[in-house]
Write a protein that holds these residues in place. Structure first.
Motif, mmCIF file in Angstrom:
data_model
loop_
_atom_site.group_PDB
_atom_site.id
_atom_site.type_symbol
_atom_site.label_atom_id
_atom_site.label_comp_id
_atom_site.label_asym_id
_atom_site.label_seq_id
_atom_site.Cartn_x
_atom_site.Cartn_y
_atom_site.Cartn_z
ATOM 1 N N ALA A 532 0.820 -1.211 0.000
ATOM 2 C CA ALA A 532 0.000 0.000 0.000
ATOM 3 C C ALA A 532 0.852 1.259 0.000
ATOM 4 O O ALA A 532 0.472 2.284 -0.577
ATOM 5 N N ASP A 533 2.022 1.203 0.638
ATOM 6 C CA ASP A 533 2.896 2.373 0.697
ATOM 7 C C ASP A 533 3.502 2.704 -0.664
ATOM 8 O O ASP A 533 3.942 3.836 -0.888
ATOM 9 N N ARG A 534 3.546 1.728 -1.564
ATOM 10 C CA ARG A 534 4.181 1.933 -2.865
ATOM 11 C C ARG A 534 3.171 2.008 -4.008
ATOM 12 O O ARG A 534 3.568 2.022 -5.164
ATOM 13 N N MET A 535 1.901 2.063 -3.669
ATOM 14 C CA MET A 535 0.870 2.172 -4.695
ATOM 15 C C MET A 535 0.532 3.639 -4.925
ATOM 16 O O MET A 535 0.004 4.311 -4.042
ATOM 17 N N PRO A 536 0.829 4.190 -6.101
ATOM 18 C CA PRO A 536 0.495 5.596 -6.361
ATOM 19 C C PRO A 536 -1.019 5.790 -6.377
ATOM 20 O O PRO A 536 -1.771 4.887 -6.747
ATOM 21 N N PRO A 537 -1.505 6.960 -5.997
ATOM 22 C CA PRO A 537 -2.948 7.225 -5.989
ATOM 23 C C PRO A 537 -3.496 7.336 -7.407
ATOM 24 O O PRO A 537 -2.735 7.477 -8.374
ATOM 25 N N PRO A 538 -4.816 7.301 -7.557
ATOM 26 C CA PRO A 538 -5.402 7.386 -8.903
ATOM 27 C C PRO A 538 -4.965 8.615 -9.689
ATOM 28 O O PRO A 538 -4.804 8.561 -10.909
ATOM 29 N N ARG A 539 -4.761 9.752 -9.014
ATOM 30 C CA ARG A 539 -4.337 10.953 -9.735
ATOM 31 C C ARG A 539 -2.993 10.733 -10.419
ATOM 32 O O ARG A 539 -2.744 11.282 -11.490
ATOM 33 N N GLY A 561 13.427 13.979 -30.235
ATOM 34 C CA GLY A 561 12.871 12.635 -30.253
ATOM 35 C C GLY A 561 12.206 12.324 -28.932
ATOM 36 O O GLY A 561 12.524 12.929 -27.894
ATOM 37 N N SER A 562 11.281 11.382 -28.933
ATOM 38 C CA SER A 562 10.563 11.063 -27.692
ATOM 39 C C SER A 562 11.505 10.563 -26.600
ATOM 40 O O SER A 562 11.258 10.783 -25.410
ATOM 41 N N ALA A 563 12.593 9.898 -26.982
ATOM 42 C CA ALA A 563 13.541 9.401 -25.983
ATOM 43 C C ALA A 563 14.298 10.538 -25.305
ATOM 44 O O ALA A 563 14.900 10.342 -24.242
ATOM 45 N N SER A 564 14.302 11.740 -25.910
ATOM 46 C CA SER A 564 14.987 12.892 -25.325
ATOM 47 C C SER A 564 14.101 13.638 -24.341
ATOM 48 O O SER A 564 14.588 14.493 -23.590
ATOM 49 N N LEU A 565 12.817 13.364 -24.354
ATOM 50 C CA LEU A 565 11.888 14.020 -23.434
ATOM 51 C C LEU A 565 11.706 13.158 -22.194
ATOM 52 O O LEU A 565 11.653 11.932 -22.283
ATOM 53 N N SER A 566 11.592 13.792 -21.056
ATOM 54 C CA SER A 566 11.397 13.052 -19.807
ATOM 55 C C SER A 566 10.303 13.716 -18.986
ATOM 56 O O SER A 566 10.009 14.901 -19.156
ATOM 57 N N GLU A 567 9.722 12.929 -18.102
ATOM 58 C CA GLU A 567 8.618 13.413 -17.276
ATOM 59 C C GLU A 567 9.055 13.545 -15.830
ATOM 60 O O GLU A 567 9.969 12.865 -15.368
ATOM 61 N N ARG A 568 8.393 14.448 -15.131
ATOM 62 C CA ARG A 568 8.560 14.591 -13.689
ATOM 63 C C ARG A 568 7.171 14.886 -13.140
ATOM 64 O O ARG A 568 6.589 15.930 -13.421
ATOM 65 N N LEU A 569 6.635 13.942 -12.373
ATOM 66 C CA LEU A 569 5.245 14.024 -11.929
ATOM 67 C C LEU A 569 5.156 14.496 -10.483
ATOM 68 O O LEU A 569 5.915 14.051 -9.613
ATOM 69 N N TYR A 570 4.228 15.394 -10.257
ATOM 70 C CA TYR A 570 3.932 15.896 -8.911
ATOM 71 C C TYR A 570 2.482 15.516 -8.628
ATOM 72 O O TYR A 570 1.545 16.246 -8.992
ATOM 73 N N ALA A 571 2.290 14.364 -8.008
ATOM 74 C CA ALA A 571 0.934 13.836 -7.846
ATOM 75 C C ALA A 571 0.831 13.086 -6.519
ATOM 76 O O ALA A 571 1.220 11.924 -6.421
ATOM 77 N N TRP A 572 0.371 13.775 -5.533
ATOM 78 C CA TRP A 572 0.133 13.125 -4.235
ATOM 79 C C TRP A 572 -1.079 13.756 -3.564
ATOM 80 O O TRP A 572 -1.426 14.906 -3.814
#
Length: 693
Positions: A532-539, A561-572
């Motif tokens: 449960a501690d490692r399950m990200p929320p639905p958002r 190229g798509s491989a040059s783009l990266s994501e950083r998510l702020y979701a909690w």
């Protein structure tokens, strides 16, 4: 990378090989450089302890003890001065005082004419001749010779069997062809254990039955041969002894119970090099490992965005910055007068960090950092252990206030500006920010073998050491520059949607699959992990899905190229300790100017971003694998960590995704026509409706 080092020169365990000191012993016709890798590769694919495949040889970057020798030749290390990153590294390695860029001096600028780079050693040491199948270690066999004669073609570096006569015919001990040099390649079998050790495969001992039924050989160090042939039944590799004709097939080790034939682990770290002491042998399980196998090396790294200073800086802010610098920075500053001298003659790159801060404020911050005075404002609560969200919170707080940073902070390399949100996107988006300049700092803290760090509960004791003492005082780090687009989602919309999803059948199915996944893939040697501690929320699932859709679409019109783009998510979700967050940063970063070409940040413009969203959402409505993909939900004993997602519609390269293409489901972004059983309203469905979808 610098000159390879023959381990025969360091026969005493624990002695660091010095490639630069041994250059004089290498024949003059050979050159020291054997290849090159990008700085980012040293953190993620080809770092310390990894086997790096060159065209004809395999080498292993050495530990930090050997890097110190390279720095002494270079004239000192160049530091990465990012206090927030250093503080994060100290959560895992408390004694680290510095972050250093990898050593590198091109040969043209070095007075001796020899390039300075990452010291490496040949590993594995066992080689196989491609002409006669001779199998021998280079440290014991005079038959193999290192050849690297082309100054500007390090890719031609190789070992050759000097007098190879070809494969022997049946009943013969050696071939009958004319003797000539033939290429020798690394023997690809190794031994690894769950504690991060790696060793050569014991070919001689295994062939002669050291695991059960010993065979007495005529000579103590016999010549060996490795013969391979194709088979539909697995590897057919026969290892034979030339002296006594004893032979065995590697296939024995790949069958059920084969691991019981392997020897005990010697506790070897070839990158240091060290062995476990006799009175404290390694007790971990050993595995047969192929050279270059995916589970041979998993990096452990930390990355942060370099943030500008706040408008209103407090003593606590200054103290946190001071504590994040090397301990020697203010060692001689004991009075305000000492500080005034330091501000005139101290290191320029360090002094620039405190530009705009008064002398009194800096002196007060130094005293607060030392605990000599108490700050008038309370310091923010800091988790005692490593908490990934704690690294993201300051970034989120900065990105959601773009009005404070429209002028470029040159020290941090940071500049953003707010962009009007298109009417069609306002049902879910509250802010769009064009990130015109951004810098990311990355630090390498170690590696694991067989199991990735997240499969062992992020346990620090499972990380292989970078120095012989196991307590490094510095770690390698890099700085990347780039640009990006930040999207902030409306928290009220996110919360309402998320509350509905939490009670849905599809979310319960994902939770059950995640529990099965953790239970089956958790390392046997790890502490108990709460799924449960490692399950990200639905958002997180919804924003992660949208992030992948945008990356795939932005790659078509950004120039990257798509491989040059990266994501950083702020979701909690909101807790007692932190406010909720819901945002996506899509960026491209590079150690050079390639990360700032302007094509990505231009997509933040109102009309262009609206077009990107429209095309991405419409493309996501259909997948080439539908209806199979659209109906995919884990059930029964299935434990995959995605729903309606596949290579045709959502998956991106591993360099782009922060979760290895896990926690994705198109139905969380869009309302799919996939039957009522797992129906859920997509978060972005109102946006698609405004486009007439």
């Amino acid at each position: 990378m610098s000159q390879v080092v023959d381990e025969s020169e360091t026969t005493v365990p624990g002695v660091v090989a010095n490639p630069f000191g041994e250059l004089e012993a290498i024949p003059g016709k050979n050159h020291s450089r054997v290849g090159s890798v990008r700085p980012s590769a040293l953190l993620y694919t080809s770092g310390i302890g990894a086997t790096v495949d060159m065209p004809h040889i395999a080498v292993m970057p050495q530990g930090l003890d050997a890097w110190d020798i390279a720095y002494s030749k270079q004239g000192g290390a160049q530091l990465v001065l990012v206090p927030r990153l250093l503080d994060a590294v100290r959560k895992m390695l408390p004694r680290v005082e510095e972050l250093r860029q990898p050593p590198w001096v091109p040969e043209k600028t070095h007075e001796g004419g020899t390039p300075i780079g990452i010291p490496t050693r040949v590993f594995p040491q066992w080689l196989r001749c491609t002409g006669c199948d001779l199998l021998a270690p280079i440290s014991e066999s005079p038959e193999f010779e290192f050849v690297n004669t082309s100054k500007h073609r390090p890719d031609k570096a190789q070992f050759v069997h000097k007098s190879c006569k070809g494969r022997p015919k049946k009943g013969q001990k050696q071939g009958t062809l004319e003797a000539r040099p033939r290429l020798a390649v690394p023997a690809r079998y190794l031994i690894a254990c769950t504690d991060g050790h790696l060793d050569e495969f014991p070919y001689v001992e295994w062939v002669h039955g050291a695991d059960g039924d010993p065979v007495k050989c005529k000579v103590p160090k016999p010549a060996m041969r490795m013969m391979e042939w194709r088979s539909n039944l697995g590897p057919q590799v026969k290892i034979s002894c030339v002296a006594c004709d004893a032979s065995r097939n590697i296939a024995e080790l790949t069958r059920a119970g084969g691991e019981e034939m392997l020897p005990d682990c010697r506790g070897r770290h070839p990158h240091l090099p060290t062995y476990a002491p006799e009175d404290s042998p390694c007790q971990a399980d050993v595995r047969l490992m192929l050279l270059g196998a995916a589970n041979q090396w998993f990096p452990a790294s930390v990355s942060v965005l370099v943030l500008p200073a706040r408008k209103h800086i407090t003593a606590v802010d200054v103290a946190e910055t001071v504590k994040g610098l090397p301990a020697v920075t203010f060692a001689d500053v004991q009075t305000l007068d000492d500080l005034l001298g330091w501000r005139k003659f101290g290191p320029k790159d360090v002094r620039s960090i405190f530009d705009g801060i008064t002398d009194d404020a800096l002196w007060n911050g130094i005293q607060v950092a030392r605990g000599q005075v108490t700050a008038t404002t309370d310091a923010p609560a800091v988790p005692s252990g490593f908490d990934p969200i704690s690294l993201l919170e300051p970034e989120w707080d900065t990105l959601v206030h773009p009005e404070d940073f429209e002028r470029e902070d040159r020290r941090a390399g940071f500049r953003v500006r707010a962009v009007n949100v298109a009417n069609a996107l306002q049902p879910v988006l509250s802010d769009v920010v064009a990130v015109e300049r951004v810098k990311k700092a990355n630090a390498f803290i170690g590696f694991t073998r067989i199991d990735a760090l997240d499969r062992v509960g992020d346990a620090p004791n499972r990380i292989a050491p970078l120095v012989q003492s196991g307590k490094p005082k510095w770690v390698p780090a890099t700085e990347d520059r780039g640009e990006g687009v930040f999207l902030r989602f409306d928290e009220s919309v996110i919360r309402a949607w998320e509350d509905d999803v939490l009670s849905s059948d599809v979310w319960q199915a994902h939770i059950a699959a995640h529990e099965r996944n953790v239970a089956r893939r958790q390392s046997r040697t790890a502490e108990k992990i709460d799924a449960a501690d490692r399950m990200p929320p639905p958002r997180y699932w919804a924003l992660h899905t949208m992030s992948h859709l945008l990356i795939r679409e932005m790659a078509m019109s950004s120039g990257y190229g798509s491989a040059s783009l990266s994501e950083r998510l702020y979701a909690w979700r909101e807790t007692e300790d932190r406010e909720a967050a819901a945002g996506i940063l899509i960026a491209t970063t590079s150690p050079d100017s390639e990360g700032t070409l302007g094509g990505l940040v231009d997509l933040a413009r109102t009309e262009r971003l609206e077009g990107v969203f429209r095309d991405a959402l419409r493309r996501a409505e259909r997948c080439s694998s539908d209806p199979i993909c659209a109906h995919r939900v884990p059930s029964g004993q299935e434990d995959f960590l995605h729903g309606a997602a596949c290579h045709f519609c959502l998956f991106v390269s591993e360099t782009s995704c922060e979760k290895a293409n896990r926690f994705l489901d198109r139905r969380f972004a869009l309302t799919l026509n996939a039957g009522p059983e797992y129906a859920v309203t997509g978060l972005l469905q109102p946006v698609l409706a405004t486009f007439g979808g």
